[in-house]
Design a protein around this motif. Structure first.
Motif, mmCIF file in Angstrom:
data_model
loop_
_atom_site.group_PDB
_atom_site.id
_atom_site.type_symbol
_atom_site.label_atom_id
_atom_site.label_comp_id
_atom_site.label_asym_id
_atom_site.label_seq_id
_atom_site.Cartn_x
_atom_site.Cartn_y
_atom_site.Cartn_z
ATOM 1 N N PHE A 149 4.587 13.373 -29.001
ATOM 2 C CA PHE A 149 3.769 13.191 -30.201
ATOM 3 C C PHE A 149 4.238 14.119 -31.325
ATOM 4 C CE2 PHE A 149 0.154 12.223 -27.026
ATOM 5 C CZ PHE A 149 0.597 10.916 -26.878
ATOM 6 N N ASP A 150 4.552 15.355 -30.958
ATOM 7 C CA ASP A 150 4.997 16.323 -31.958
ATOM 8 C C ASP A 150 6.314 15.890 -32.593
ATOM 9 O OD1 ASP A 150 4.517 19.136 -33.096
ATOM 10 O OD2 ASP A 150 6.585 19.256 -32.380
ATOM 11 N N HIS A 151 7.221 15.389 -31.761
ATOM 12 C CA HIS A 151 8.517 14.928 -32.270
ATOM 13 C C HIS A 151 8.338 13.753 -33.223
ATOM 14 C CE1 HIS A 151 12.800 13.896 -32.241
ATOM 15 N NE2 HIS A 151 12.411 12.638 -32.063
ATOM 16 N N LEU A 152 7.515 12.781 -32.836
ATOM 17 C CA LEU A 152 7.331 11.598 -33.671
ATOM 18 C C LEU A 152 6.682 11.938 -35.007
ATOM 19 C CD1 LEU A 152 6.190 9.040 -30.949
ATOM 20 C CD2 LEU A 152 8.350 9.025 -32.210
ATOM 21 N N ARG A 153 5.682 12.796 -34.974
ATOM 22 C CA ARG A 153 5.026 13.150 -36.232
ATOM 23 C C ARG A 153 5.938 13.985 -37.134
ATOM 24 N NH1 ARG A 153 1.801 9.199 -36.950
ATOM 25 N NH2 ARG A 153 -0.249 9.292 -35.921
ATOM 26 N N SER A 154 6.733 14.858 -36.545
ATOM 27 C CA SER A 154 7.590 15.728 -37.357
ATOM 28 C C SER A 154 8.828 14.997 -37.866
ATOM 29 C CB SER A 154 8.006 16.969 -36.560
ATOM 30 O OG SER A 154 8.771 16.608 -35.415
ATOM 31 N N LYS A 155 9.335 14.026 -37.087
ATOM 32 C CA LYS A 155 10.569 13.343 -37.472
ATOM 33 C C LYS A 155 10.339 11.994 -38.155
ATOM 34 C CE LYS A 155 13.141 16.555 -35.674
ATOM 35 N NZ LYS A 155 13.933 17.461 -36.542
ATOM 36 N N VAL A 156 9.320 11.264 -37.707
ATOM 37 C CA VAL A 156 9.062 9.935 -38.270
ATOM 38 C C VAL A 156 7.977 9.981 -39.337
ATOM 39 C CG1 VAL A 156 8.434 7.548 -37.738
ATOM 40 C CG2 VAL A 156 9.762 8.881 -36.081
ATOM 41 N N GLY A 157 6.971 10.810 -39.114
ATOM 42 C CA GLY A 157 5.942 10.961 -40.133
ATOM 43 C C GLY A 157 4.575 10.466 -39.683
ATOM 44 N N TRP A 158 3.737 10.199 -40.665
ATOM 45 C CA TRP A 158 2.331 9.876 -40.406
ATOM 46 C C TRP A 158 1.960 8.457 -40.812
ATOM 47 C CZ3 TRP A 158 -0.721 13.480 -37.937
ATOM 48 C CH2 TRP A 158 -0.154 14.751 -37.802
ATOM 49 N N GLU A 181 -5.649 15.782 -30.661
ATOM 50 C CA GLU A 181 -6.405 15.535 -31.898
ATOM 51 C C GLU A 181 -5.546 15.777 -33.136
ATOM 52 O OE1 GLU A 181 -10.734 16.770 -33.829
ATOM 53 O OE2 GLU A 181 -9.725 18.151 -32.448
ATOM 54 N N GLN A 182 -4.707 16.802 -33.098
ATOM 55 C CA GLN A 182 -3.896 17.162 -34.264
ATOM 56 C C GLN A 182 -2.885 16.073 -34.638
ATOM 57 O OE1 GLN A 182 -0.978 20.364 -33.356
ATOM 58 N NE2 GLN A 182 -1.623 20.136 -31.216
ATOM 59 N N TYR A 183 -2.560 15.187 -33.690
ATOM 60 C CA TYR A 183 -1.561 14.146 -33.954
ATOM 61 C C TYR A 183 -2.193 12.838 -34.428
ATOM 62 C CZ TYR A 183 1.275 17.505 -31.460
ATOM 63 O OH TYR A 183 1.901 18.663 -31.062
#
Length: 229
Positions: free
Chosen positions: A17-26, A51-53
């Motif tokens: 989840f962290d990788h996707l949000r940081s690399k792909v976005g929101w 929750e943060q993601y």
């Protein structure tokens, strides 16, 4: 089974989840299915951590017999919760909807008794702000997907729909299969569910028996321990 055995899975999911949000976005939605395969108290922790993601929903966090743990989840985070494919009785669902412990009902329509009881549950969900997300994996028949689609079209509180892409032969056996284009499922506008079955053609493709009688086989964690199905 002890919590340490579930940690590699949970750490991997959070890293993803962290990788996707940081690399792909929101600007896209993420949904995750836990398949109720971790200890309940670890599920409470996981719901708080994701929750943060901002997932679209977190699915099957607990087994039906452990669903009182959803009350703990509601007290500590706002992660949207989906549940339902394991339910087989309306009385399992009513308290969860009434007490707003879930956000999406993931019921398998045929398991719950068909369109009529599920339409009633959808109407109840509408009054409590719970949306629909009918169960529609690849092993749901085209008739089941057509039923899901009709329910979607007739429910104000439609949320999202899981679907399968049918092969050419399947579409020939079941004329009128719902079509999926550009991420949307389309009705053909015909009466009823809009689907039929060519029994003569179906006879040319006999059903192959699955191992374990069609049930899930044993699933093991990275350390070799068996997860309860």
């Amino acid at each position: 089974m002890g919590g340490p055995r579930a940690k590699p899975y949970m750490n991997s999911a959070l890293s993803l989840f962290d990788h996707l949000r940081s690399k792909v976005g929101w600007d896209f939605e993420m949904l995750h299915d836990v398949h109720e395969r971790i200890p309940a108290i670890d599920g409470v922790w996981l719901a708080k951590e994701v929750e943060q993601y901002r997932l679209f929903f977190l699915e099957d966090l607990f087994t039906p017999e452990d669903q009182d743990y959803f009350r703990q989840v509601r007290q500590i985070c706002t992660t949207p919760i989906a549940m339902g494919e394991l339910w087989s009785n309306p009385h399992e669902i009513i308290p969860m909807v009434k007490d707003r412990l879930v956000d999406f009902i993931r019921i398998h329509v045929s398991r719950m008794g068909g369109i009529t009881p599920c339409r009633k549950l959808a109407a109840m969900g509408e009054m409590f702000g719970v949306r629909t997300a009918w169960h529609g994996p690849g092993d749901t028949s085209p008739v089941g997907h057509a039923a899901n689609l009709m329910m979607d079209l007739n429910s104000w509180n439609f949320g999202v729909q899981e679907y399968a892409i049918f092969g050419e032969r399947t579409q020939e056996v079941f004329p009128g299969c719902p079509e999926v284009r550009d991420g949307h499922m389309w009705s053909n506008g015909k009466p009823g569910l809009g689907i039929d079955i060519d029994e003569e053609l179906a006879a040319k493709f006999p059903h192959s028996e699955w191992g374990f009688g069609g049930a899930w086989n044993e699933v093991r964690r990275a350390d070799g321990s068996i997860v309860r199905p």
